[in-house]
Design an enzyme around this catalytic site. Structure first.
Site, PDB file in Angstrom:
ATOM      1  N   ASN A 184      -4.936   6.080  -1.218  1.00  0.00           N
ATOM      2  CA  ASN A 184      -4.528   6.232   0.179  1.00  0.00           C
ATOM      3  C   ASN A 184      -3.959   7.615   0.444  1.00  0.00           C
ATOM      4  OD1 ASN A 184      -5.350   3.754   0.906  1.00  0.00           O
ATOM      5  ND2 ASN A 184      -3.330   2.795   0.854  1.00  0.00           N
ATOM      6  N   SER A 234       0.830  -1.214   0.000  1.00  0.00           N
ATOM      7  CA  SER A 234       0.000   0.000   0.000  1.00  0.00           C
ATOM      8  C   SER A 234       0.853   1.248   0.000  1.00  0.00           C
ATOM      9  CB  SER A 234      -0.885   0.092   1.232  1.00  0.00           C
ATOM     10  OG  SER A 234      -1.119  -1.096   1.845  1.00  0.00           O
ATOM     11  N   GLU A 273      -5.383  -0.404  -8.131  1.00  0.00           N
ATOM     12  CA  GLU A 273      -4.390   0.530  -8.659  1.00  0.00           C
ATOM     13  C   GLU A 273      -3.283  -0.284  -9.326  1.00  0.00           C
ATOM     14  OE1 GLU A 273      -4.673   4.456  -5.770  1.00  0.00           O
ATOM     15  OE2 GLU A 273      -3.488   2.760  -5.064  1.00  0.00           O
ATOM     16  N   HIS A 314      -2.507  -3.037  -6.551  1.00  0.00           N
ATOM     17  CA  HIS A 314      -2.953  -2.617  -5.224  1.00  0.00           C
ATOM     18  C   HIS A 314      -4.468  -2.753  -5.094  1.00  0.00           C
ATOM     19  CE1 HIS A 314      -3.611   0.643  -2.025  1.00  0.00           C
ATOM     20  NE2 HIS A 314      -3.240  -0.465  -1.436  1.00  0.00           N
TER      21      HIS A 314
HETATM   22  P1  NAI Z   1      -1.733  -9.690   7.130  1.00  0.00           P
HETATM   23  O1  NAI Z   1      -0.842  -9.428   8.269  1.00  0.00           O
HETATM   24  O2  NAI Z   1      -3.173  -9.959   7.366  1.00  0.00           O
HETATM   25  O3  NAI Z   1      -1.177 -10.948   6.290  1.00  0.00           O
HETATM   26  C1  NAI Z   1       0.161 -11.127   5.964  1.00  0.00           C
HETATM   27  C2  NAI Z   1       0.385 -12.627   5.813  1.00  0.00           C
HETATM   28  O4  NAI Z   1       1.651 -12.838   5.209  1.00  0.00           O
HETATM   29  C3  NAI Z   1       0.430 -13.383   7.142  1.00  0.00           C
HETATM   30  O5  NAI Z   1      -0.475 -14.469   7.079  1.00  0.00           O
HETATM   31  C4  NAI Z   1       1.869 -13.853   7.274  1.00  0.00           C
HETATM   32  O6  NAI Z   1       1.962 -15.122   7.894  1.00  0.00           O
HETATM   33  C5  NAI Z   1       2.276 -13.941   5.828  1.00  0.00           C
HETATM   34  N1  NAI Z   1       3.716 -13.793   5.603  1.00  0.00           N
HETATM   35  C6  NAI Z   1       4.553 -12.862   6.127  1.00  0.00           C
HETATM   36  N2  NAI Z   1       5.791 -13.024   5.628  1.00  0.00           N
HETATM   37  C7  NAI Z   1       5.743 -14.070   4.771  1.00  0.00           C
HETATM   38  C8  NAI Z   1       6.667 -14.708   3.919  1.00  0.00           C
HETATM   39  N3  NAI Z   1       7.936 -14.302   3.866  1.00  0.00           N
HETATM   40  N4  NAI Z   1       6.271 -15.765   3.178  1.00  0.00           N
HETATM   41  C9  NAI Z   1       4.997 -16.181   3.230  1.00  0.00           C
HETATM   42  N5  NAI Z   1       4.062 -15.614   4.004  1.00  0.00           N
HETATM   43  C10 NAI Z   1       4.422 -14.561   4.756  1.00  0.00           C
HETATM   44  O7  NAI Z   1      -1.539  -8.458   6.130  1.00  0.00           O
HETATM   45  P2  NAI Z   1      -2.557  -7.819   5.094  1.00  0.00           P
HETATM   46  O8  NAI Z   1      -3.390  -6.815   5.763  1.00  0.00           O
HETATM   47  O9  NAI Z   1      -3.198  -8.908   4.304  1.00  0.00           O
HETATM   48  O10 NAI Z   1      -1.568  -7.020   4.140  1.00  0.00           O
HETATM   49  C11 NAI Z   1      -0.756  -7.671   3.198  1.00  0.00           C
HETATM   50  C12 NAI Z   1      -0.267  -6.652   2.184  1.00  0.00           C
HETATM   51  O11 NAI Z   1      -1.377  -6.027   1.552  1.00  0.00           O
HETATM   52  C13 NAI Z   1       0.547  -5.524   2.803  1.00  0.00           C
HETATM   53  O12 NAI Z   1       1.546  -5.173   1.900  1.00  0.00           O
HETATM   54  C14 NAI Z   1      -0.471  -4.391   2.947  1.00  0.00           C
HETATM   55  O13 NAI Z   1       0.096  -3.124   2.928  1.00  0.00           O
HETATM   56  C15 NAI Z   1      -1.309  -4.619   1.707  1.00  0.00           C
HETATM   57  N6  NAI Z   1      -2.661  -4.086   1.770  1.00  0.00           N
HETATM   58  C16 NAI Z   1      -3.435  -4.204   2.898  1.00  0.00           C
HETATM   59  C17 NAI Z   1      -4.721  -3.695   2.942  1.00  0.00           C
HETATM   60  C18 NAI Z   1      -5.590  -3.859   4.156  1.00  0.00           C
HETATM   61  O14 NAI Z   1      -6.647  -3.221   4.227  1.00  0.00           O
HETATM   62  N7  NAI Z   1      -5.217  -4.686   5.098  1.00  0.00           N
HETATM   63  C19 NAI Z   1      -5.295  -3.008   1.766  1.00  0.00           C
HETATM   64  C20 NAI Z   1      -4.437  -3.005   0.613  1.00  0.00           C
HETATM   65  C21 NAI Z   1      -3.162  -3.502   0.638  1.00  0.00           C
END
Ligand code: NAI
Length: 677
Positions: free
Chosen positions: A479, A408, A441, A429
């Site tokens: 954002n 993001s 995006e 995105h």
């Molecule tokens: P989250 O914390 O819910 O999920 C991340 C997942 O990645 C976890 O299950 C973790 O175990 C796994 N993980 C971490 N390192 C890893 C690796 N090296 N190999 C495999 N798995 C790994 O995070 P979320 O909220 O889903 O965000 C993920 C991405 O999406 C981030 O870059 C965030 O900025 C982006 N994003 C999030 C939004 C939101 O509303 N939460 C909206 C748009 C983008």
């Protein structure tokens, strides 16, 4: 020689096939209607046993009136005239001296369904692609070619009210159940079924008495009173008058004359103009996405958290095969459970659910990487782990695989530094929740190749999301514009304005949700990390209260408490609004910060033009669609007035309101890609 219609005379009946020239879908422009009228005149004068109307387009029957024509209608009388033209032609169809059948496949919407309603019978192709509806309220109008008059006696009053007020589309099964179609058959039986109906010539369907009862004159005001709260919940009458106009027409048992007049007024209203603008922006994004093919079959998603799981599920839902990887087996198990729930809800049929689940592979070791055409990374929002991950990924994937990150806020250039070939890295995105937010995006890094962008756009369209090109810069577009608005809301909290007062100000302006509730829903930890990421480059001050709440573990809805308190079912508990009147221009402060940032994005070239800002904010955040998006709103208010207001606020509240230099380049603020503007 006809341009849009083909007329054939078969043994006992006339067959009219619509194939609108130079359009991929059939739409009813004035020209198409006029040609139709002329052909009806021709058919009328020849003795026939019947008329069959069908479409030559593979994608559907008729998608509705030609929305592009709406933009060129300057006044209400002209719009009323257009409605009358449609009414006259359809009335002629309804009064032919022999029966008529509409053969429906694919979409049959708006004016298309009104045409079908004027036929004696409607026969639909029995499959999932066939959808029928009157979605006019979504364009800020109601049906205007006789639909409000013809639908209720056919399907009954309550189903008709529901269809027109909600604008939702019906499956064939539902349409059959309420009597909107007389028969549903497989493709190969369509013509036979039509012939059989014409031969038998049964009486036209009429809704049963109990469905006609709510239309009894003394009952109508009661029905309107009963429906009003539900309509109000969806459509604020000040912002979206169309459903209310229709209810009034219905209550007064209005005929076609009033239908046309009311439609005329609505069609030139600000709401309708804005909603049409928003619709056409979406169409334009789709057009850009579909300009190229994507050759992606196998998708590999890394990170099965909130976003990764949703992206994987959504891609599977749209027919892709997806392997989903996470280092944490529990996250994978949760994602698979979520997928099962989603498909059960969505697909209902057990076999279809099984087929969808078969396309989703939990893949803890990342075996899917070697087969993937597209890799989407959605792991934690930290540079080092992302960089490390892509370095490993690049060694395993096929040379033609497209690499995408869902970051993001981290610049693509930083993530791509570890790659041998950074031209294949693009940002995809998505917005949360993926199933609801249409925008994606498409982030272009300095090194991203045009070919990678084209594939990313095309893939986004293939999963029925809208691709918007943005430059890799802090917060991209959505954002970045949203953050100053959210931070201003948090400042207002610090100043003692009640949460409800702030949120109400935003929803009354037309936002789908107040900023404080939005921050709680996104998660205060995520808000804080994005705000801190953007604080430096955008000179945003992050209010202390946000840090304090996160330190105390109050992360928003997910932890049961953020700014608001949430009960066990995740419902917000509402604290009382401020008792004493607050002398703070809440809406102005919130909205002007948002507009100021939008103008900064234009000036810096984060997006190409004003249309892109509108599309991004409406489809990515739900920004007041009846205003047509931030830049359309700026256009309606005048940029000079807004920059003066910003200046005034900067004197009173500080430099964060200083008008962006972009305000002094008015040409840029109204520069749009769509040629009609
Ligand atoms: P989250 O914390 O819910 O999920 C991340 C997942 O990645 C976890 O299950 C973790 O175990 C796994 N993980 C971490 N390192 C890893 C690796 N090296 N190999 C495999 N798995 C790994 O995070 P979320 O909220 O889903 O965000 C993920 C991405 O999406 C981030 O870059 C965030 O900025 C982006 N994003 C999030 C939004 C939101 O509303 N939460 C909206 C748009 C983008």
């Amino acid at each position: 020689m006809n341009k849009h219609w083909r007329l054939e005379y078969l043994a006992d009946y006339a067959l009219l096939t619509l194939d609108v020239a130079e359009q991929s879908a059939n739409v009813l422009s004035q020209e198409v209607l006029q040609e139709f009228a002329q052909l009806l005149g021709e058919i009328e004068n020849k003795a026939h046993k019947g008329l069959i109307i069908r479409s030559a387009k593979a994608n559907g029957f008729i998608a509705g009136a030609d929305v592009r024509e709406f933009e060129h209608i300057s006044d209400a009388p002209r719009a009323t005239e257009l409605a009358r033209l449609g009414q006259q032609v359809f009335s002629r169809l309804a009064h032919l001296p022999f029966p008529s059948v509409a053969l429906i496949h694919g979409f049959c919407l708006g004016g298309g369904l009104e045409l079908a309603l004027a036929c004696t019978y409607r026969i639909a192709r029995e499959d999932a692609a066939t959808r029928l509806g009157l979605p006019e309220v979504r364009m800020g109008i109601h049906p205007g070619f006789g639909g409000t008059v013809r639908l209720p006696p056919l399907v009954g009053h309550l189903p008709a009210l529901d269809m027109i007020l909600s604008g939702r589309t019906l499956s064939v099964r539902e349409a059959r159940r309420i009597g909107l179609v007389d028969e549903a058959v497989p493709e190969r039986h369509l013509l036979h079924a039509a012939e059989a109906f014409l031969k038998r010539h049964p009486p036209r369907r009429k809704a049963p008495w109990y469905q006609r009862l709510p239309g009894w004159k003394p009952l109508r005001p009661l029905v309107v009173r009963m429906l009003s709260p539900r309509v109000r919940h969806k459509a604020n009458p000040d912002h979206y008058p169309a459903p209310w106009r229709f209810l009034r027409l219905w209550q007064e048992r209005a005929g076609e004359e009033q239908e046309a007049e009311s439609l005329g007024e609505l069609l030139v209203s600000r709401t309708s103009r804005s909603l049409v603008h928003v619709f056409l922006l979406g169409e334009e994004l789709k057009r850009q996405g579909r300009a190229h093919s994507h050759d992606i079959e196998q998708v590999h998603v890394i990170g099965a958290g909130v976003m990764g799981a949703d992206i994987a599920i959504w891609a599977v839902n749209k027919g892709f095969r997806v392997s989903l990887q996470d280092q944490n087996p529990e996250a994978l198990a949760r994602a698979m459970k979520k997928a099962a729930g989603f498909f059960k809800d969505k697909l209902k049929d057990a076999r279809a659910v099984q087929e969808a689940m078969d396309r989703l592979l939990p893949d803890i070791h990342g075996y899917g990487l070697r087969r993937a055409d597209l890799v989407v990374e959605a792991i934690v929002e930290k540079l080092e782990p992302k960089r490390e991950l892509f370095k490993n990924v690049e060694q395993l994937v096929r040379p033609q695989a497209l690499l995408a990150t869902n970051t993001s806020s981290i610049p693509l250039e930083a993530i791509g530094q570890s790659l041998k070939d950074p031209t294949r890295l693009v940002g995809l995105h998505f917005f949360n929740p993926v199933a609801k937010m249409q925008l994606v995006e498409i982030v272009r890094g300095v090194k991203t190749s045009e070919a990678a962008l084209q594939r990313a756009r095309a893939f986004t369209c293939a999963i029925e999301r809208l691709p918007l090109d943005v430059k890799s810069s802090p917060g991209f577009l959505v954002n970045r514009i949203l953050m100053p608005y959210l931070m201003e809301a948090v400042r207002l909290v610090e100043e003692g304005v009640s949460l409800v007062t702030i949120d109400n100000a935003a929803t009354e302006f037309g936002m789908p949700m107040g900023p404080i509730e939005l921050a709680d829903s996104v998660g205060l930890d995520i808000c804080l990390s994005v705000a801190e990421e953007l604080a430096g480059p955008l000179h945003i001050e992050v209010p202390n209260i946000l840090r304090e709440l996160v330190e105390q573990g109050h992360l928003g809805r997910k932890s049961g408490r953020g700014f608001y308190q949430y009960n066990a079912r995740g419902r917000r508990e509402l604290p009382p609004p401020n008792k004493i009147a607050i002398d703070v221009p809440i809406t102005e402060r919130l909205v002007l910060r948002l507009l100021n940032e939008a103008v900064a994005c234009l000036r810096e070239g984060v997006i190409t033009d004003a249309d892109a800002v509108d599309a991004g904010m409406v489809y990515g955040t739900g920004f007041a669609p009846f205003l047509g998006g931030p830049m359309r709103y700026v256009e309606s208010l005048g940029e000079t007035g807004i920059s003066h207001s910003l200046y005034r606020l900067s004197q009173e509240y500080g430099s964060r309101f200083t008008p962006d230099p972009g305000w002094s380049q008015p040409q840029r603020l109204i520069q749009r890609k769509r040629s009609s503007n």
